[in-house]
Design a protein around this motif. Structure first.
Motif, PDB file in Angstrom:
ATOM      1  N   SER A 257       0.822  -1.209   0.000  1.00 34.09           N
ATOM      2  CA  SER A 257       0.000   0.000   0.000  1.00 34.09           C
ATOM      3  C   SER A 257       0.858   1.261   0.000  1.00 34.09           C
ATOM      4  N   LEU A 258       1.906   1.275   0.830  1.00 38.20           N
ATOM      5  CA  LEU A 258       2.785   2.445   0.892  1.00 38.20           C
ATOM      6  C   LEU A 258       3.532   2.642  -0.419  1.00 38.20           C
ATOM      7  N   ALA A 259       3.989   1.549  -1.022  1.00 33.74           N
ATOM      8  CA  ALA A 259       4.683   1.661  -2.310  1.00 33.74           C
ATOM      9  C   ALA A 259       3.747   2.185  -3.388  1.00 33.74           C
ATOM     10  N   PRO A 351      18.675  -0.397  -8.473  1.00 33.93           N
ATOM     11  CA  PRO A 351      19.993  -0.662  -7.872  1.00 33.93           C
ATOM     12  C   PRO A 351      20.076  -0.340  -6.389  1.00 33.93           C
ATOM     13  N   ALA A 352      19.538   0.811  -5.984  1.00 31.58           N
ATOM     14  CA  ALA A 352      19.582   1.174  -4.563  1.00 31.58           C
ATOM     15  C   ALA A 352      18.661   0.291  -3.729  1.00 31.58           C
ATOM     16  N   ALA A 353      17.450  -0.021  -4.256  1.00 30.81           N
ATOM     17  CA  ALA A 353      16.474  -0.811  -3.496  1.00 30.81           C
ATOM     18  C   ALA A 353      16.948  -2.246  -3.286  1.00 30.81           C
ATOM     19  N   LEU A 354      17.775  -2.761  -4.191  1.00 31.46           N
ATOM     20  CA  LEU A 354      18.237  -4.147  -4.063  1.00 31.46           C
ATOM     21  C   LEU A 354      19.317  -4.311  -2.993  1.00 31.46           C
ATOM     22  N   TRP A 355      19.941  -3.218  -2.558  1.00 36.34           N
ATOM     23  CA  TRP A 355      20.936  -3.315  -1.492  1.00 36.34           C
ATOM     24  C   TRP A 355      20.334  -3.833  -0.194  1.00 36.34           C
ATOM     25  N   PRO A 356      19.266  -3.220   0.331  1.00 33.40           N
ATOM     26  CA  PRO A 356      18.685  -3.788   1.563  1.00 33.40           C
ATOM     27  C   PRO A 356      18.138  -5.192   1.370  1.00 33.40           C
ATOM     28  N   VAL A 357      17.604  -5.496   0.175  1.00 38.89           N
ATOM     29  CA  VAL A 357      17.132  -6.854  -0.086  1.00 38.89           C
ATOM     30  C   VAL A 357      18.275  -7.840   0.083  1.00 38.89           C
ATOM     31  N   ALA A 358      19.446  -7.480  -0.453  1.00 35.78           N
ATOM     32  CA  ALA A 358      20.612  -8.363  -0.366  1.00 35.78           C
ATOM     33  C   ALA A 358      21.129  -8.472   1.065  1.00 35.78           C
ATOM     34  N   LEU A 359      21.248  -7.339   1.749  1.00 40.60           N
ATOM     35  CA  LEU A 359      21.828  -7.335   3.091  1.00 40.60           C
ATOM     36  C   LEU A 359      20.946  -8.042   4.116  1.00 40.60           C
ATOM     37  N   GLY A 403      10.505   6.729   0.712  1.00 40.87           N
ATOM     38  CA  GLY A 403      10.962   6.231  -0.574  1.00 40.87           C
ATOM     39  C   GLY A 403      11.107   4.731  -0.528  1.00 40.87           C
ATOM     40  N   LEU A 404      11.480   4.143  -1.660  1.00 40.71           N
ATOM     41  CA  LEU A 404      11.545   2.686  -1.755  1.00 40.71           C
ATOM     42  C   LEU A 404      12.638   2.111  -0.860  1.00 40.71           C
ATOM     43  N   VAL A 405      13.803   2.760  -0.823  1.00 37.01           N
ATOM     44  CA  VAL A 405      14.880   2.270   0.039  1.00 37.01           C
ATOM     45  C   VAL A 405      14.459   2.350   1.501  1.00 37.01           C
ATOM     46  N   ALA A 406      13.825   3.456   1.869  1.00 37.42           N
ATOM     47  CA  ALA A 406      13.357   3.616   3.252  1.00 37.42           C
ATOM     48  C   ALA A 406      12.317   2.567   3.605  1.00 37.42           C
ATOM     49  N   LEU A 407      11.466   2.196   2.634  1.00 37.78           N
ATOM     50  CA  LEU A 407      10.460   1.162   2.875  1.00 37.78           C
ATOM     51  C   LEU A 407      11.119  -0.182   3.147  1.00 37.78           C
TER      52      LEU A 407
END
Length: 436
Positions: A257-259, A351-359, A403-407
């Motif tokens: 919903s937030l996205a 690219p930025a959003a995939l960093w937290p997914v990976a970590l 933003g997406l990274v913050a989410l």
């Protein structure tokens, strides 16, 4: 098995792989039902595919809430098997099937008249809503079969058999695809034909599980009639797991919903990252399923040392697999936009959003494994309360995400909260209740 050293470790590794690899195959086969439906229905005029998406979302939420039929049955059957009482294990399995059938019939009867309202909640209207209602109502006819499949899968996993569920999943997936092509494109039944194909495939899969469990019950002299106390006990245990699962659903729905509110570009990018997360979660959840079966059996046999040793080994597997998945995500970042056909704006977000997914993958590895271990131990009440508190920790952080990274960082807070609650519990002894 209960000692330390190379041999016990290798023995645990073999057992984990024996259970986890087929479980992973079965887990991957399940979402392929909807993917196959999407490919076939995609050949129909609009808004057929949108109707499938709306009805599919409603059905996915239903399956998620009822997954306790598989998890709870796995733990209960495995514990009685470990205690050396296969008769009681099969009694638990029969009661699980009766509970699944009863819930399936009740859900189908309740949701049939509510189908227009359910579709409206998901934002559908006009022709889209009409097609979605038709698909949903046909699919509801298969709800008892779908829940019997969940319970039957739980029985076999509790008996330490994950290969048969894999075979049934592959067979039903193949049949589903063939029937959908015939019903949708051959007979021209439209989007409703896709639902009929899935219902037929699910019904045959349910029949296979019922036959297998009934044969095993007869071999051990177990009555096929429901035991009211056993069904009630299974339902009571299922309530706690349903609360846990509902908390998971709330977190994911809030994130979606937030996205969506962030804009079209962000929701498309979030959908891609969420799909990657979900696929990797299947692999980690396979280890968790092995944890359910192994923990239930070892505690049932009263072997606390073996339970501890197996848990440590599975946590190690979770960490290693999570780390490897994280590295794979980082290496695949340049390929992801092309793989998912993302446009320029969406590709810029990924690219930025995939960093937290990976970590987050190593954290997810530990969380999924310990979740499975505690389910196997029958510690559902603790998991339910932990689910409530971790969800409450996530919601305010998610609300502040801009933003997406913050989410994804907010989702990381949720995973970290789950990690803390699970590690604290696993390090104690309150969950290590032995015996059948």
């Amino acid at each position: 098995m209960s000692g330390s050293g190379l041999r016990p470790g290798r023995a645990h590794d073999r057992e984990i792989l024996r259970l986890a690899i087929p479980a992973f195959g079965a887990l991957v086969a399940e979402p392929l039902f909807l993917l196959t439906d999407s490919v076939i229905v995609g050949h129909l005029p609009d808004p057929a595919l949108g109707a499938l998406g709306v009805a599919g979302s409603a059905l996915s939420a239903l399956v998620g809430l009822c997954v306790f039929l598989a998890y709870g049955t796995t733990a209960a059957v495995a514990r009685r098997m470990g205690a050396g009482n296969l008769g009681k294990a099969m009694r638990q399995g029969i009661d699980g099937l009766w509970l699944a059938a009863g819930i399936g019939l009740a859900v189908a009867a309740a949701c049939w008249p509510l189908a227009p309202f359910i579709v409206h909640v998901f934002g559908a209207s006009g022709q889209l809503a009409a097609l979605a209602v038709g698909y949903l109502r046909v699919s509801l006819l298969g709800t008892p079969s779908l829940l019997l499949v969940l319970a039957g899968t739980g029985v076999l996993r509790g008996l330490q058999d994950t290969r048969t569920p894999l075979a049934v999943s592959v067979g039903s997936f193949t049949l589903n695809g063939l029937l959908n092509v015939w019903f949708v494109l051959g007979l021209g039944w439209g989007v409703a034909g896709s639902a009929w194909g899935t219902v037929v495939a699910q019904t045959l899969a349910a029949a296979v599980y019922v036959v297998l469990v009934v044969r095993a019950a007869r071999r051990h002299g177990v009555s096929l009639l429901p035991d009211p106390r056993g069904v009630r006990a299974a339902g009571t245990a299922g309530v706690a797991l349903a609360v846990r699962t509902a908390c998971l659903q709330i977190v994911l729905l809030v994130a979606t919903s937030l996205a969506t509110r962030m804009g079209e570009t962000q929701i498309e990018a979030y959908t891609i990252t969420a799909r990657i997360w979900t696929f990797l979660a299947f692999a980690l959840d396979a280890i968790a399923i092995a944890g359910q079966a192994i923990t239930g059996r070892s505690l049932g046999s009263g072997d606390v040392a073996a339970t501890r040793a197996a848990t440590r080994r599975m946590v190690l597997w979770g960490v290693v697999c999570g780390a490897l998945f994280g590295v794979a995500v980082l290496l695949a970042r340049p390929l992801v936009p092309g793989l998912f056909g993302a446009d320029t704006a969406v590709a810029a977000e990924l690219p930025a959003a995939l960093w937290p997914v990976a970590l987050l993958q190593p954290v997810a590895g530990v969380v999924f494994v310990l979740d499975g271990v505690l389910i196997g131990a029958g510690d559902q009440r603790y998991l339910a309360w932990a689910g409530v508190w971790t969800t409450l920790a996530y919601l305010p952080v998610a609300a502040l995400s801009g933003g997406l990274v913050a989410l994804w960082i907010a989702l990381g807070v949720w995973m970290a909260a789950r990690l803390v609650t699970l590690v604290v519990r696993a390090r104690g002894t309150a969950w290590m209740v032995t015996g059948g």
